[in-house]
Design an enzyme around this catalytic site. Structure first.
Site, mmCIF file in Angstrom:
data_model
loop_
_atom_site.group_PDB
_atom_site.id
_atom_site.type_symbol
_atom_site.label_atom_id
_atom_site.label_comp_id
_atom_site.label_asym_id
_atom_site.label_seq_id
_atom_site.Cartn_x
_atom_site.Cartn_y
_atom_site.Cartn_z
ATOM 1 N N TYR A 139 0.823 -1.219 0.000
ATOM 2 C CA TYR A 139 0.000 0.000 0.000
ATOM 3 C C TYR A 139 0.858 1.270 0.000
ATOM 4 O O TYR A 139 0.740 2.114 -0.899
ATOM 5 C CB TYR A 139 -0.924 -0.061 1.217
ATOM 6 C CG TYR A 139 -1.770 1.152 1.493
ATOM 7 C CD1 TYR A 139 -2.472 1.805 0.478
ATOM 8 C CD2 TYR A 139 -1.878 1.636 2.798
ATOM 9 C CE1 TYR A 139 -3.264 2.903 0.757
ATOM 10 C CE2 TYR A 139 -2.687 2.725 3.086
ATOM 11 C CZ TYR A 139 -3.368 3.373 2.067
ATOM 12 O OH TYR A 139 -4.151 4.452 2.350
ATOM 13 N N LEU B 71 13.282 -10.987 1.251
ATOM 14 C CA LEU B 71 14.519 -10.493 1.865
ATOM 15 C C LEU B 71 15.250 -11.624 2.591
ATOM 16 O O LEU B 71 16.432 -11.519 2.881
ATOM 17 C CB LEU B 71 14.216 -9.366 2.854
ATOM 18 C CG LEU B 71 13.636 -8.081 2.265
ATOM 19 C CD1 LEU B 71 13.498 -7.029 3.349
ATOM 20 C CD2 LEU B 71 14.495 -7.559 1.129
ATOM 21 N N PHE C 136 10.285 -1.019 3.010
ATOM 22 C CA PHE C 136 8.913 -1.180 3.498
ATOM 23 C C PHE C 136 8.585 -2.627 3.860
ATOM 24 O O PHE C 136 7.649 -2.873 4.617
ATOM 25 C CB PHE C 136 7.900 -0.807 2.393
ATOM 26 C CG PHE C 136 7.875 0.635 2.002
ATOM 27 C CD1 PHE C 136 7.221 1.567 2.792
ATOM 28 C CD2 PHE C 136 8.472 1.068 0.837
ATOM 29 C CE1 PHE C 136 7.165 2.895 2.418
ATOM 30 C CE2 PHE C 136 8.425 2.391 0.453
ATOM 31 C CZ PHE C 136 7.771 3.308 1.249
ATOM 32 N N SER D 122 6.729 2.975 12.585
ATOM 33 C CA SER D 122 5.309 3.229 12.857
ATOM 34 C C SER D 122 5.155 3.960 14.183
ATOM 35 O O SER D 122 5.960 3.758 15.115
ATOM 36 C CB SER D 122 4.598 1.878 12.940
ATOM 37 O OG SER D 122 3.332 2.024 13.530
ATOM 38 N N TYR E 80 4.419 -7.150 16.627
ATOM 39 C CA TYR E 80 4.610 -6.325 15.424
ATOM 40 C C TYR E 80 5.330 -5.027 15.783
ATOM 41 O O TYR E 80 6.332 -4.653 15.164
ATOM 42 C CB TYR E 80 3.247 -6.016 14.773
ATOM 43 C CG TYR E 80 3.268 -4.788 13.905
ATOM 44 C CD1 TYR E 80 3.910 -4.803 12.675
ATOM 45 C CD2 TYR E 80 2.664 -3.592 14.336
ATOM 46 C CE1 TYR E 80 3.960 -3.665 11.893
ATOM 47 C CE2 TYR E 80 2.710 -2.460 13.562
ATOM 48 C CZ TYR E 80 3.353 -2.489 12.339
ATOM 49 O OH TYR E 80 3.416 -1.348 11.574
ATOM 50 N N LYS F 6 9.342 -3.372 14.931
ATOM 51 C CA LYS F 6 9.685 -2.013 14.464
ATOM 52 C C LYS F 6 10.709 -1.380 15.413
ATOM 53 O O LYS F 6 11.689 -0.777 14.978
ATOM 54 C CB LYS F 6 8.433 -1.136 14.386
ATOM 55 C CG LYS F 6 7.429 -1.558 13.316
ATOM 56 C CD LYS F 6 7.958 -1.339 11.913
ATOM 57 C CE LYS F 6 6.978 -1.714 10.829
ATOM 58 N NZ LYS F 6 7.593 -1.788 9.494
ATOM 59 N N ASN G 136 -8.289 -2.525 9.685
ATOM 60 C CA ASN G 136 -8.180 -1.081 9.896
ATOM 61 C C ASN G 136 -9.475 -0.369 9.509
ATOM 62 O O ASN G 136 -10.286 -0.878 8.741
ATOM 63 C CB ASN G 136 -6.993 -0.519 9.115
ATOM 64 C CG ASN G 136 -5.670 -1.113 9.603
ATOM 65 O OD1 ASN G 136 -4.986 -1.787 8.855
ATOM 66 N ND2 ASN G 136 -5.351 -0.897 10.850
ATOM 67 N N ARG H 152 -11.246 -2.560 21.597
ATOM 68 C CA ARG H 152 -10.351 -3.586 21.045
ATOM 69 C C ARG H 152 -9.083 -3.619 21.914
ATOM 70 O O ARG H 152 -8.466 -2.563 22.136
ATOM 71 C CB ARG H 152 -9.991 -3.229 19.595
ATOM 72 C CG ARG H 152 -9.074 -4.213 18.916
ATOM 73 C CD ARG H 152 -8.932 -3.925 17.428
ATOM 74 N NE ARG H 152 -8.293 -2.639 17.149
ATOM 75 C CZ ARG H 152 -8.050 -2.171 15.933
ATOM 76 N NH1 ARG H 152 -8.411 -2.874 14.868
ATOM 77 N NH2 ARG H 152 -7.469 -1.000 15.752
ATOM 78 N N ASP I 89 -5.775 -1.084 21.949
ATOM 79 C CA ASP I 89 -6.001 0.242 21.370
ATOM 80 C C ASP I 89 -5.741 1.343 22.401
ATOM 81 O O ASP I 89 -6.058 1.178 23.581
ATOM 82 C CB ASP I 89 -7.457 0.383 20.886
ATOM 83 C CG ASP I 89 -7.657 -0.175 19.485
ATOM 84 O OD1 ASP I 89 -6.665 -0.590 18.859
ATOM 85 O OD2 ASP I 89 -8.812 -0.186 19.021
#
Ligand code: UD1
Length: 359
Positions: free
Chosen positions: A11, A59, A80, A124, A148, A152, A198, A291, A294
């Site tokens: 995206y 990769l 990315f 992020s 996740y 990062k 999302n 959720r 969040d």
């Protein structure tokens, strides 16, 4: 000299290659299409009228990666590629750490061997965890709350160590807030596999009648209307931010981190209203539990990027929603075509089976 874009079919990657090509850069893409469709690259070619060289390589395939660097003159890398779903990362942490962290290590090792030391990394705002206050500045404490997010954060730390050990590197870490919207042509947008996690992709599918109703995750947050507040940023503004970051990265040595956001927060209900206004459809919703994981409010202080990169988001919330809707209505099934169909359509000009040359 070319810019290598890992995950270029995704995206944000696909929107970024359009902006790079528009600015005259030569672009090479590495993608293994596990969570993306080569049709996005085809659309980038249609939009820009330019060629893109594409390698169907992971990769984690160190030989494949080596080939890319051996056969091309690469000036800088925009990285990315990576898994990105929070819930999935909780279920499959080993896969997430292996893919995201090991993939980045192999990429950096290959870059180092070939003396390519300009890197832009796709991080992020998730690395801020639940911030104590807003707006969030780059020097806020970091605290990822799921695998996740930790990939990062780990990669940011690895890149910092790399720069400390060899200051001939130039590394830019970009922390994205909530990218939404689509290319104004309606040819390129977000195409999540399965039921979207999302907000905007979910709303789009409710608006078009594919999903019955939106679940709003909590109306008891300490916000203006009780729903979660986020800094939504148009994906084209985000893509343009990469070009600005790249221009700076190629001039200056160092390691620099920037928030890419608008500095404005919108609640879930405000997004629902904006989407209804631009689409002319009503969005059915029901209120459900929060959720897990969040946060109530997250929005950026984008001043550092404005001052040092000369970049600022320009597109407002109505345009973000209108472009998302334009993409959805033009492409009700996303990129639709399966990779095997694409292969027959694309002219292969290389004998190397990893290399597809798209015209
Ligand atoms: C999520 C990820 C984040 C990632 C980002 C990428 C989580 C917990 N966080 O951010 O790590 O970097 O996507 O874009 O998944 N909402 C609903 N109903 C829905 C979907 C969302 O009410 O069906 C609400 C959420 O509670 C939140 C807002 O909409 O308040 C935005 O959610 P989402 O689009 O999933 O983004 P984030 O959770 O901010």
């Amino acid at each position: 000299m070319a810019i290598l874009v890992t995950g270029g079919a995704g995206y944000i990657g696909s929107h970024t290659i359009v902006e790079l090509l528009n600015e005259g850069f030569e672009v090479i893409v590495i993608d293994n299409f596990t969570n993306s469709n080569p049709e996005s690259i085809n659309r980038a070619i249609q939009i820009t009228g330019r060629e893109i060289k594409v390698y169907n390589t992971s990769l984690l395939d160190s030989e494949g990666l080596e080939d890319v660097f051996l056969h091309n003159k690469i000036q800088a890398v925009i990285h990315f590629a990576g898994f990105k779903a929070v819930g999935e990362s909780v279920l499959f942490p080993l896969e997430y750490y292996h893919n995201n962290v090991s993939g980045t290590l192999l990429l950096c090792q290959t870059m180092q061997r070939h003396n390519v030391k300009n890197l832009i990394f796709s991080s992020s705002a998730t690395v801020y965890g639940a911030p104590d206050k807003v707006p969030i500045s780059e020097d806020f404490p970091l605290n990822a709350t799921n695998p996740y997010g930790r990939t990062k954060l780990m990669i940011e730390e690895i890149l910092t160590d790399l720069y400390q050990s060899d200051n001939s590197w130039s590394i830019t870490i970009l922390r994205y807030f909530n990218p939404i919207g689509a290319h104004e042509s309606g040819k390129m947008g977000e195409d999540p596999a399965g039921i979207p996690n999302n907000l905007i992709p979910y709303i789009s599918k409710v608006a078009i009648g594919e999903l019955k109703e939106l679940q709003i995750f909590g109306v008891d947050y300490p916000t203006k209307d009780g729903t979660g507040v986020r800094d939504y940023i148009h994906v084209v503004d985000l893509a343009k931010g990469h070009v600005k970051a790249l221009n700076q990265n190629m001039i200056l040595k160092g390691i620099n981190t920037y928030n890419l956001g608008t500095g404005r927060g919108y609640s879930v209900l405000e997004i629902v209203k904006a989407f209804e206004k631009v689409s002319g459809r009503s969005i059915n919703y029901k209120i459900t539990e929060r959720r897990p994981g969040d946060v109530a409010v997250s929005f950026a202080n984008p001043e550092k990027a404005k001052k040092e990169l000369n970049w600022e988001a320009e597109r407002g919330i109505d345009q973000m929603c209108a472009d998302a809707w334009h993409w959805q209505t033009n492409n009700p099934n996303g990129y639709e075509k399966a990779p095997q169909i694409m292969e027959q359509e694309f002219p292969f000009v290389s004998s190397n089976e990893r290399e597809i040359f798209l015209k």
